[in-house]
Design a protein around this motif. Structure first.
Motif, PDB file in Angstrom:
ATOM      1  N   GLY A 183       0.811  -1.217   0.000  1.00 55.30           N
ATOM      2  CA  GLY A 183       0.000   0.000   0.000  1.00 55.30           C
ATOM      3  C   GLY A 183       0.842   1.263   0.000  1.00 55.30           C
ATOM      4  O   GLY A 183       0.577   2.208  -0.756  1.00 55.30           O
ATOM      5  N   VAL A 184       1.878   1.292   0.844  1.00 56.32           N
ATOM      6  CA  VAL A 184       2.769   2.458   0.897  1.00 56.32           C
ATOM      7  C   VAL A 184       3.491   2.627  -0.439  1.00 56.32           C
ATOM      8  O   VAL A 184       3.597   3.737  -0.979  1.00 56.32           O
ATOM      9  CB  VAL A 184       3.787   2.314   2.046  1.00 56.32           C
ATOM     10  N   GLY A 185       3.969   1.521  -0.987  1.00 56.10           N
ATOM     11  CA  GLY A 185       4.661   1.582  -2.275  1.00 56.10           C
ATOM     12  C   GLY A 185       3.750   2.073  -3.387  1.00 56.10           C
ATOM     13  O   GLY A 185       4.155   2.893  -4.221  1.00 56.10           O
ATOM     14  N   ALA A 186       2.496   1.592  -3.407  1.00 53.75           N
ATOM     15  CA  ALA A 186       1.556   2.006  -4.441  1.00 53.75           C
ATOM     16  C   ALA A 186       1.282   3.500  -4.383  1.00 53.75           C
ATOM     17  O   ALA A 186       1.171   4.177  -5.408  1.00 53.75           O
ATOM     18  CB  ALA A 186       0.251   1.233  -4.285  1.00 53.75           C
ATOM     19  N   LEU A 187       1.179   4.042  -3.171  1.00 49.49           N
ATOM     20  CA  LEU A 187       0.946   5.476  -3.012  1.00 49.49           C
ATOM     21  C   LEU A 187       2.116   6.283  -3.563  1.00 49.49           C
ATOM     22  O   LEU A 187       1.926   7.274  -4.281  1.00 49.49           O
ATOM     23  CB  LEU A 187       0.723   5.789  -1.537  1.00 49.49           C
ATOM     24  N   ILE A 188       3.329   5.840  -3.256  1.00 52.12           N
ATOM     25  CA  ILE A 188       4.518   6.528  -3.771  1.00 52.12           C
ATOM     26  C   ILE A 188       4.560   6.444  -5.292  1.00 52.12           C
ATOM     27  O   ILE A 188       4.802   7.446  -5.987  1.00 52.12           O
ATOM     28  CB  ILE A 188       5.802   5.918  -3.167  1.00 52.12           C
ATOM     29  N   GLY A 189       4.319   5.257  -5.828  1.00 50.02           N
ATOM     30  CA  GLY A 189       4.353   5.080  -7.276  1.00 50.02           C
ATOM     31  C   GLY A 189       3.288   5.899  -7.989  1.00 50.02           C
ATOM     32  O   GLY A 189       3.533   6.485  -9.049  1.00 50.02           O
ATOM     33  N   ALA A 212       8.244  -3.287  -5.186  1.00 48.76           N
ATOM     34  CA  ALA A 212       7.294  -3.781  -6.177  1.00 48.76           C
ATOM     35  C   ALA A 212       6.015  -2.946  -6.159  1.00 48.76           C
ATOM     36  O   ALA A 212       5.391  -2.718  -7.203  1.00 48.76           O
ATOM     37  CB  ALA A 212       6.971  -5.253  -5.908  1.00 48.76           C
ATOM     38  N   GLY A 213       5.623  -2.470  -4.971  1.00 47.52           N
ATOM     39  CA  GLY A 213       4.449  -1.612  -4.867  1.00 47.52           C
ATOM     40  C   GLY A 213       4.660  -0.273  -5.552  1.00 47.52           C
ATOM     41  O   GLY A 213       3.741   0.251  -6.209  1.00 47.52           O
ATOM     42  N   ILE A 214       5.868   0.293  -5.412  1.00 48.63           N
ATOM     43  CA  ILE A 214       6.175   1.553  -6.104  1.00 48.63           C
ATOM     44  C   ILE A 214       6.076   1.344  -7.612  1.00 48.63           C
ATOM     45  O   ILE A 214       5.470   2.140  -8.341  1.00 48.63           O
ATOM     46  CB  ILE A 214       7.578   2.049  -5.714  1.00 48.63           C
ATOM     47  N   TYR A 215       6.671   0.258  -8.084  1.00 50.88           N
ATOM     48  CA  TYR A 215       6.603  -0.081  -9.505  1.00 50.88           C
ATOM     49  C   TYR A 215       5.157  -0.273  -9.953  1.00 50.88           C
ATOM     50  O   TYR A 215       4.730   0.232 -10.987  1.00 50.88           O
ATOM     51  CB  TYR A 215       7.420  -1.348  -9.756  1.00 50.88           C
ATOM     52  N   GLY A 216       4.366  -1.005  -9.133  1.00 46.89           N
ATOM     53  CA  GLY A 216       2.978  -1.271  -9.483  1.00 46.89           C
ATOM     54  C   GLY A 216       2.126  -0.015  -9.495  1.00 46.89           C
ATOM     55  O   GLY A 216       1.247   0.144 -10.341  1.00 46.89           O
ATOM     56  N   GLY A 217       2.368   0.903  -8.553  1.00 47.22           N
ATOM     57  CA  GLY A 217       1.612   2.141  -8.532  1.00 47.22           C
ATOM     58  C   GLY A 217       1.954   3.044  -9.687  1.00 47.22           C
ATOM     59  O   GLY A 217       1.109   3.801 -10.171  1.00 47.22           O
ATOM     60  N   TYR A 218       3.202   2.957 -10.182  1.00 39.34           N
ATOM     61  CA  TYR A 218       3.629   3.798 -11.290  1.00 39.34           C
ATOM     62  C   TYR A 218       3.170   3.241 -12.625  1.00 39.34           C
ATOM     63  O   TYR A 218       2.700   3.969 -13.491  1.00 39.34           O
ATOM     64  CB  TYR A 218       5.152   3.931 -11.277  1.00 39.34           C
ATOM     65  N   PHE A 219       3.308   1.933 -12.810  1.00 43.57           N
ATOM     66  CA  PHE A 219       2.881   1.332 -14.081  1.00 43.57           C
ATOM     67  C   PHE A 219       2.183   0.002 -13.852  1.00 43.57           C
ATOM     68  O   PHE A 219       1.011  -0.142 -14.150  1.00 43.57           O
ATOM     69  CB  PHE A 219       4.071   1.174 -15.024  1.00 43.57           C
ATOM     70  N   GLY A 220       2.854  -0.990 -13.332  1.00 40.90           N
ATOM     71  CA  GLY A 220       2.168  -2.198 -12.882  1.00 40.90           C
ATOM     72  C   GLY A 220       2.322  -3.439 -13.719  1.00 40.90           C
ATOM     73  O   GLY A 220       2.101  -4.538 -13.221  1.00 40.90           O
ATOM     74  N   ALA A 221       2.664  -3.315 -15.017  1.00 44.53           N
ATOM     75  CA  ALA A 221       2.796  -4.514 -15.834  1.00 44.53           C
ATOM     76  C   ALA A 221       3.902  -5.397 -15.279  1.00 44.53           C
ATOM     77  O   ALA A 221       5.005  -4.936 -15.006  1.00 44.53           O
ATOM     78  CB  ALA A 221       3.101  -4.146 -17.281  1.00 44.53           C
ATOM     79  N   ALA A 222       3.603  -6.658 -15.087  1.00 40.86           N
ATOM     80  CA  ALA A 222       4.545  -7.666 -14.572  1.00 40.86           C
ATOM     81  C   ALA A 222       4.841  -7.509 -13.095  1.00 40.86           C
ATOM     82  O   ALA A 222       5.748  -8.148 -12.582  1.00 40.86           O
ATOM     83  CB  ALA A 222       5.847  -7.688 -15.371  1.00 40.86           C
ATOM     84  N   GLN A 223       4.050  -6.694 -12.364  1.00 42.64           N
ATOM     85  CA  GLN A 223       4.276  -6.647 -10.922  1.00 42.64           C
ATOM     86  C   GLN A 223       4.002  -8.008 -10.296  1.00 42.64           C
ATOM     87  O   GLN A 223       4.634  -8.377  -9.299  1.00 42.64           O
ATOM     88  CB  GLN A 223       3.418  -5.572 -10.255  1.00 42.64           C
ATOM     89  N   GLY A 224       3.087  -8.777 -10.894  1.00 39.68           N
ATOM     90  CA  GLY A 224       2.818 -10.118 -10.394  1.00 39.68           C
ATOM     91  C   GLY A 224       4.035 -11.012 -10.507  1.00 39.68           C
ATOM     92  O   GLY A 224       4.339 -11.799  -9.604  1.00 39.68           O
ATOM     93  N   VAL A 225       4.754 -10.908 -11.627  1.00 42.19           N
ATOM     94  CA  VAL A 225       5.972 -11.695 -11.813  1.00 42.19           C
ATOM     95  C   VAL A 225       7.016 -11.289 -10.782  1.00 42.19           C
ATOM     96  O   VAL A 225       7.698 -12.132 -10.193  1.00 42.19           O
ATOM     97  CB  VAL A 225       6.511 -11.509 -13.248  1.00 42.19           C
ATOM     98  N   LEU A 226       7.138  -9.970 -10.552  1.00 48.79           N
ATOM     99  CA  LEU A 226       8.081  -9.491  -9.546  1.00 48.79           C
ATOM    100  C   LEU A 226       7.727 -10.030  -8.161  1.00 48.79           C
ATOM    101  O   LEU A 226       8.602 -10.468  -7.412  1.00 48.79           O
ATOM    102  CB  LEU A 226       8.076  -7.956  -9.524  1.00 48.79           C
ATOM    103  N   LEU A 227       6.445  -9.984  -7.833  1.00 44.93           N
ATOM    104  CA  LEU A 227       6.015 -10.436  -6.509  1.00 44.93           C
ATOM    105  C   LEU A 227       6.235 -11.936  -6.329  1.00 44.93           C
ATOM    106  O   LEU A 227       6.669 -12.386  -5.262  1.00 44.93           O
ATOM    107  CB  LEU A 227       4.546 -10.081  -6.286  1.00 44.93           C
TER     108      LEU A 227
END
Length: 251
Positions: free
Chosen positions: A82-88, A147-162
């Motif tokens: 959640g924190v990462g998504a907000l930053i992203g 991964a949350g920062i990446y997902g909040g900014y764009f998100g493609a392949a965040q599942g693979v990263l996770l």
């Protein structure tokens, strides 16, 4: 948006929802589809993130059996997501849009590479799993934050990263790792979507098309998506990713 374009977006949402539930990287289907029908790339990214939330929810629900016993883990790592998504999300909104158009090409290329190397990555993780920390530890928390920062900014392949992160640090069966991944991806998409609803330019037709398709796709993906041969899924994602790069560079 014409009727046929809405149908295309909805169909892309179905495929993306299913892929997100099984592997991740569904945005490599929906995002380029939105760009291809003329939606501005930043608006497409914002609208795509919002639209995929219902699909993330149904995908996570479909894995509820594998989530049993992971409540504390998901809560702890969910905070990092959640924190990462907000930053992203904030980075997406306040960086120059021209920067986004350049960076997103690199992100899609990296995502495609991650999808291609996933079988080798999984074998490497399997060799390490016996040495994994039982609770993940601070390193996993920080990795999920990234991964949350990446997902909040764009998100493609965040599942693979996770999946890569969780598989590295947790001594768990891959399906339980995938179940936790679905919940964390849901947290990222939901937090970023909440931010975008209030402060970003949203194409609500695109949101509705992606959401309707992703809901059905997420539920179906959780039930039958694991029967789809992984090489087929990887091939589709990589082809669409290459198409997205071509559209962004030459469109």
């Amino acid at each position: 948006m014409t009727g046929w374009e809405l149908v295309a977006v909805c169909a892309a949402g179905v495929v993306a929802g299913a892929i997100n539930a099984v592997v991740g990287s569904g945005s490599l289907i929906t995002f380029p589809t939105l760009v291809a029908i003329g939606v501005d790339p930043v608006t497409a990214n914002v609208s795509n993130t919002i639209g995929l939330v219902p699909g993330s929810l149904t995908g996570a629900y479909g894995y509820r059996v594998e989530l049993e016993g992971q409540r504390e883990r998901v809560l702890r790592l969910g905070l990092a997501s959640g924190v990462g998504a907000l930053i992203g999300g904030i980075l997406l909104l306040f960086l120059d849009p021209d920067i986004f158009e350049v960076v997103v090409v690199a992100l899609i290329a990296v995502a495609c590479v991650l999808v291609v190397v996933q079988p080798w990555l999984n074998r490497w993780l399997a060799e390490r799993r016996e040495h994994a920390h039982p609770h993940g530890g601070p390193a996993l928390w920080l990795g999920v934050l990234g991964a949350g920062i990446y997902g909040g900014y764009f998100g493609a392949a965040q599942g693979v990263l996770l999946i890569g992160l969780l598989g590295s640090f947790l001594d768990e069966h891959l399906q339980r790792v995938n179940a936790a991944k679905n919940v964390l991806a849901l947290v990222v998409n939901a937090v970023a979507a909440l931010l975008f609803v209030f402060v970003a330019d949203v194409d609500w037709q695109a949101v509705c098309g992606v959401a309707l398709g992703a809901m059905a796709g997420g539920f179906a993906g959780a039930r039958v998506g694991r029967r789809i041969p992984p090489p087929v899924l990887r091939g589709v994602i990589v082809c669409v990713g290459i198409a997205a790069i071509i559209v962004l560079v030459y469109g």
